[in-house]
Scaffold this active site. Structure first.
Site, PDB file in Angstrom:
ATOM      1  N   VAL A 131       1.436   1.144   7.615  1.00  0.00           N
ATOM      2  CA  VAL A 131       2.494   0.240   8.093  1.00  0.00           C
ATOM      3  C   VAL A 131       2.131  -0.308   9.464  1.00  0.00           C
ATOM      4  O   VAL A 131       1.934   0.454  10.418  1.00  0.00           O
ATOM      5  CB  VAL A 131       3.865   0.953   8.183  1.00  0.00           C
ATOM      6  CG1 VAL A 131       4.964  -0.062   8.487  1.00  0.00           C
ATOM      7  CG2 VAL A 131       4.189   1.704   6.913  1.00  0.00           C
ATOM      8  N   ILE A 135      -0.286  -0.567  14.961  1.00  0.00           N
ATOM      9  CA  ILE A 135       0.860  -0.225  15.818  1.00  0.00           C
ATOM     10  C   ILE A 135       1.467   1.122  15.388  1.00  0.00           C
ATOM     11  O   ILE A 135       1.586   1.394  14.197  1.00  0.00           O
ATOM     12  CB  ILE A 135       1.934  -1.351  15.873  1.00  0.00           C
ATOM     13  CG1 ILE A 135       2.675  -1.519  14.556  1.00  0.00           C
ATOM     14  CG2 ILE A 135       1.304  -2.669  16.310  1.00  0.00           C
ATOM     15  CD1 ILE A 135       3.842  -2.508  14.649  1.00  0.00           C
ATOM     16  N   GLY A 186     -10.318 -10.728   7.519  1.00  0.00           N
ATOM     17  CA  GLY A 186     -10.114  -9.347   7.060  1.00  0.00           C
ATOM     18  C   GLY A 186      -8.667  -8.895   7.131  1.00  0.00           C
ATOM     19  O   GLY A 186      -8.387  -7.699   7.074  1.00  0.00           O
ATOM     20  N   LYS A 204       6.011  -1.863   2.919  1.00  0.00           N
ATOM     21  CA  LYS A 204       6.068  -1.252   4.257  1.00  0.00           C
ATOM     22  C   LYS A 204       7.510  -0.981   4.667  1.00  0.00           C
ATOM     23  O   LYS A 204       7.814   0.057   5.270  1.00  0.00           O
ATOM     24  CB  LYS A 204       5.384  -2.170   5.268  1.00  0.00           C
ATOM     25  CG  LYS A 204       3.874  -2.285   5.032  1.00  0.00           C
ATOM     26  CD  LYS A 204       3.299  -3.449   5.810  1.00  0.00           C
ATOM     27  CE  LYS A 204       1.792  -3.526   5.684  1.00  0.00           C
ATOM     28  NZ  LYS A 204       1.238  -4.793   6.174  1.00  0.00           N
TER      29      LYS A 204
HETATM   30  P1  NAP Z   1     -11.775  -3.384   1.283  1.00  0.00           P
HETATM   31  O1  NAP Z   1     -12.439  -4.060   2.417  1.00  0.00           O
HETATM   32  O2  NAP Z   1     -11.670  -4.087  -0.020  1.00  0.00           O
HETATM   33  O3  NAP Z   1     -12.526  -1.982   1.071  1.00  0.00           O
HETATM   34  C1  NAP Z   1     -12.321  -1.163  -0.054  1.00  0.00           C
HETATM   35  C2  NAP Z   1     -13.403  -0.117  -0.093  1.00  0.00           C
HETATM   36  O4  NAP Z   1     -13.126   0.781  -1.149  1.00  0.00           O
HETATM   37  C3  NAP Z   1     -14.796  -0.687  -0.348  1.00  0.00           C
HETATM   38  O5  NAP Z   1     -15.739   0.054   0.382  1.00  0.00           O
HETATM   39  C4  NAP Z   1     -14.998  -0.472  -1.841  1.00  0.00           C
HETATM   40  O6  NAP Z   1     -16.356  -0.247  -2.175  1.00  0.00           O
HETATM   41  C5  NAP Z   1     -14.233   0.812  -2.056  1.00  0.00           C
HETATM   42  N1  NAP Z   1     -13.661   0.900  -3.398  1.00  0.00           N
HETATM   43  C6  NAP Z   1     -12.677   0.143  -3.911  1.00  0.00           C
HETATM   44  N2  NAP Z   1     -12.402   0.515  -5.172  1.00  0.00           N
HETATM   45  C7  NAP Z   1     -13.261   1.522  -5.447  1.00  0.00           C
HETATM   46  C8  NAP Z   1     -13.494   2.325  -6.577  1.00  0.00           C
HETATM   47  N3  NAP Z   1     -12.774   2.170  -7.709  1.00  0.00           N
HETATM   48  N4  NAP Z   1     -14.438   3.292  -6.523  1.00  0.00           N
HETATM   49  C9  NAP Z   1     -15.162   3.457  -5.393  1.00  0.00           C
HETATM   50  N5  NAP Z   1     -14.986   2.735  -4.275  1.00  0.00           N
HETATM   51  C10 NAP Z   1     -14.051   1.777  -4.316  1.00  0.00           C
HETATM   52  O7  NAP Z   1     -10.281  -2.948   1.654  1.00  0.00           O
HETATM   53  P2  NAP Z   1      -9.683  -2.753   3.109  1.00  0.00           P
HETATM   54  O8  NAP Z   1      -9.215  -4.065   3.652  1.00  0.00           O
HETATM   55  O9  NAP Z   1     -10.569  -1.897   3.928  1.00  0.00           O
HETATM   56  O10 NAP Z   1      -8.319  -1.966   2.741  1.00  0.00           O
HETATM   57  C11 NAP Z   1      -8.365  -0.596   2.396  1.00  0.00           C
HETATM   58  C12 NAP Z   1      -6.946  -0.050   2.369  1.00  0.00           C
HETATM   59  O11 NAP Z   1      -6.350  -0.206   3.663  1.00  0.00           O
HETATM   60  C13 NAP Z   1      -5.999  -0.798   1.408  1.00  0.00           C
HETATM   61  O12 NAP Z   1      -5.063   0.120   0.891  1.00  0.00           O
HETATM   62  C14 NAP Z   1      -5.295  -1.790   2.314  1.00  0.00           C
HETATM   63  O13 NAP Z   1      -4.027  -2.151   1.802  1.00  0.00           O
HETATM   64  C15 NAP Z   1      -5.148  -0.950   3.551  1.00  0.00           C
HETATM   65  N6  NAP Z   1      -4.999  -1.701   4.788  1.00  0.00           N
HETATM   66  C16 NAP Z   1      -5.824  -2.736   5.073  1.00  0.00           C
HETATM   67  C17 NAP Z   1      -5.665  -3.423   6.264  1.00  0.00           C
HETATM   68  C18 NAP Z   1      -6.542  -4.587   6.625  1.00  0.00           C
HETATM   69  O14 NAP Z   1      -6.206  -5.276   7.586  1.00  0.00           O
HETATM   70  N7  NAP Z   1      -7.629  -4.819   5.908  1.00  0.00           N
HETATM   71  C19 NAP Z   1      -4.665  -3.038   7.159  1.00  0.00           C
HETATM   72  C20 NAP Z   1      -3.829  -1.970   6.838  1.00  0.00           C
HETATM   73  C21 NAP Z   1      -4.007  -1.304   5.637  1.00  0.00           C
HETATM   74  P3  NAP Z   1     -17.479  -1.396  -1.977  1.00  0.00           P
HETATM   75  O15 NAP Z   1     -17.642  -1.533  -0.494  1.00  0.00           O
HETATM   76  O16 NAP Z   1     -18.693  -0.851  -2.622  1.00  0.00           O
HETATM   77  O17 NAP Z   1     -16.924  -2.630  -2.628  1.00  0.00           O
HETATM   78  N1  HSE Z   2      -2.646  -7.452   4.412  1.00  0.00           N
HETATM   79  C1  HSE Z   2      -1.938  -6.702   5.381  1.00  0.00           C
HETATM   80  C2  HSE Z   2      -1.334  -7.649   6.387  1.00  0.00           C
HETATM   81  C3  HSE Z   2      -2.873  -5.754   6.093  1.00  0.00           C
HETATM   82  O1  HSE Z   2      -1.711  -8.829   6.410  1.00  0.00           O
HETATM   83  O2  HSE Z   2      -0.462  -7.241   7.149  1.00  0.00           O
HETATM   84  C4  HSE Z   2      -2.146  -4.800   7.023  1.00  0.00           C
HETATM   85  O3  HSE Z   2      -1.346  -3.916   6.302  1.00  0.00           O
END
Ligand code: NAP
Ligand code: HSE
Length: 431
Positions: A131, A135, A186, A204
């Protein structure tokens, strides 16, 4: 590492935007001294081991069991996202491994089950990164408000939506181009419609309602409206009335029930939330004893979210080193609470009508509103491109109403022959 210090093994599920940033932060010196435990990253699960990444290739695996089945891994960091992570997190908890996750979809959907598993196994489930990105809103609600009763939360919890609205207003971009930018930076989810259609913010808000109001929010129960129907003309009229349009989450504890909603809304241009731009997030919490408390910062992106993730890892490692694993998670209490019917949401409303400029049109609009006891506070009428309308031609009529329940306002917008388009309705949130 200090002599005699406990080793805490860490395994990552995922090494993408957040996971790679978390690995970089975990490599910083000084964490062991701050934590009382030496952290050791032992395995990193990825989908594609050939991808180039700034991490030791020897750590990479494509087999989840290499992480879950390693007895030396005490903390599993789930940053792969999506529902596929659910069974892995459940299994990690059942195997008595604490879990740190940034997966709001998972916590919103299966939080109850996962928290029960954590409780049974006397381990922790920590989700600060789920969430508000970087922050510390989860900690604020769990710890800072521990002795208070939270009555209201209102804020911006989706960085992508806030970024998109900001770029549309300030950069003149259309929605598709603004979403592409958010993806490149990202911020966006793998499926950006989760951001734009408000579902990510609703997940959230459901999590915050659990912490703030002790409410168990069934998945999908939060009324959601996304950004797609906000047009540039709405920004211009909002500004003309002294407001900004922001992607808001609103939660109120009314005692008998809990009101939760996610939608774009007009906020006064002088309010703090009106000035939270780009991918920044902010949550205004109101406590009975404390009064207002604002938590503000970078709500999306790899490094900010990784700060939250690593801070959870440190907390959990500290508890493990102190022999107190599970204590923090065991303290999260929630129960079924009645959710307020969205039609009862009482607010002032912004209404935009596209009508034919003919005698009696304004009277009929006012009559429809009056019949539902909705009172007009302010009104303007303009023609094409902001010029005075030509008689008989199209005109835009924009109103702000006095406070009224959503259901009555919606009923007052019933289609009529003089309306050239369906009316537009946005709440005004006085924050
Ligand atoms: P991402 O860049 O798509 O990274 C996902 C990672 O997980 C990649 O390394 C991918 O492998 C791996 N992966 C996905 N499915 C898989 C599977 N079935 N088996 C093995 N590995 C797998 O995602 P992200 O942006 O880092 O987000 C990750 C989590 O954090 C999500 O739940 C998202 O909602 C949360 N989140 C993201 C942000 C943001 O700003 N991005 C902020 C807050 C929360 P590969 O590298 O080999 O493709
Ligand atoms: N996709 C989400 C956002 C990432 O834009 O806020 C952070 O949870």
């Amino acid at each position: 590492m200090l002599r005699g210090m406990k080793r805490v093994g860490v395994g990552l599920l995922g090494c993408g935007t957040v996971g790679a940033a978390a690995l970089a932060l975990l490599a910083k010196p000084g964490l062991a001294e701050r934590t009382g435990a030496a952290l050791e990253v032992r395995r990193v699960l990825v989908r594609d081991p050939e991808k180039s990444r700034a991490c030791d290739r020897a750590l990479l695996t494509t087999d989840p069991e290499a992480v879950l089945g390693d007895p030396a891994i005490d903390v599993v960091v789930e940053v792969m996202g999506g529902e596929a992570a659910g069974p892995l997190v459940a299994r990690a908890l059942d195997l008595k491994k604490s879990v740190v996750t940034a997966n709001k979809l998972l916590v919103a959907k299966s939080g109850r089950d996962l928290l029960e598993r954590a409780r049974r196994a006397h381990v922790d489930l920590a989700f600060e990164g789920a969430v508000g990105g970087g922050i510390p809103i989860v900690r604020t609600l769990r710890e800072a408000f521990a002795s208070d009763r939270v009555t209201r939360i209102c804020g911006i919890l989706n960085g992508t939506s806030n970024y998109v609205l900001t770029r549309m207003l300030e950069g003149g971009l259309d929605m598709a181009a603004a979403v592409r930018e958010a993806q490149e930076l990202g911020y966006a989810e793998a499926d950006p419609s989760l951001d734009i259609d408000g579902h990510d913010a609703a997940h959230k808000l459901g999590i915050l309602a659990m912490l703030a109001f002790g409410a168990e929010v069934p998945f999908g129960a939060v009324p959601v409206e996304g950004l797609r129907s906000v047009e540039p003309v709405d920004h211009r009229f909002a500004q003309r009335f002294g407001y900004r349009i922001k992607p808001l989450v609103v939660g109120r504890d009314h005692g008998d029930d809990v009101e939760l909603r996610v939608h774009p809304a007009l906020v006064p241009e002088k309010s703090v939330l009106a000035n939270v731009s780009g991918a920044l997030n902010a949550v205004l919490c109101e406590g009975e004893a404390l009064g207002p408390c604002l938590v503000y910062g970078r709500g999306a992106g790899g490094l900010p979210t990784a700060v939250s993730v690593v801070s959870d890892v440190l907390d959990v490692a500290r508890s493990i080193a102190a022999g107190a694993a599970g204590l923090g998670t065991g303290g999260i209490r929630f129960a079924a609470r009645a959710l307020r019917d969205p039609g009862r949401a009482e607010a002032r409303y912004y209404l935009r009508f596209t009508v034919r400029d003919e005698p009696g049109v304004l009277a009929r609009l006012a009559g429809q509103l009056g019949a539902e006891r909705v009172s007009i506070e302010q009104l303007v009428q303009v023609g094409e491109e902001g010029r005075p309308p030509l008689e008989g031609g199209p005109a835009t009529v924009v109103m702000l109403t006095h406070a009224a329940p959503a259901a009555r306002v919606r009923a007052a917008l019933a289609p009529a022959p003089f309306m050239l388009e369906p009316p537009r309705m946005l709440p005004v949130e006085d924050v």
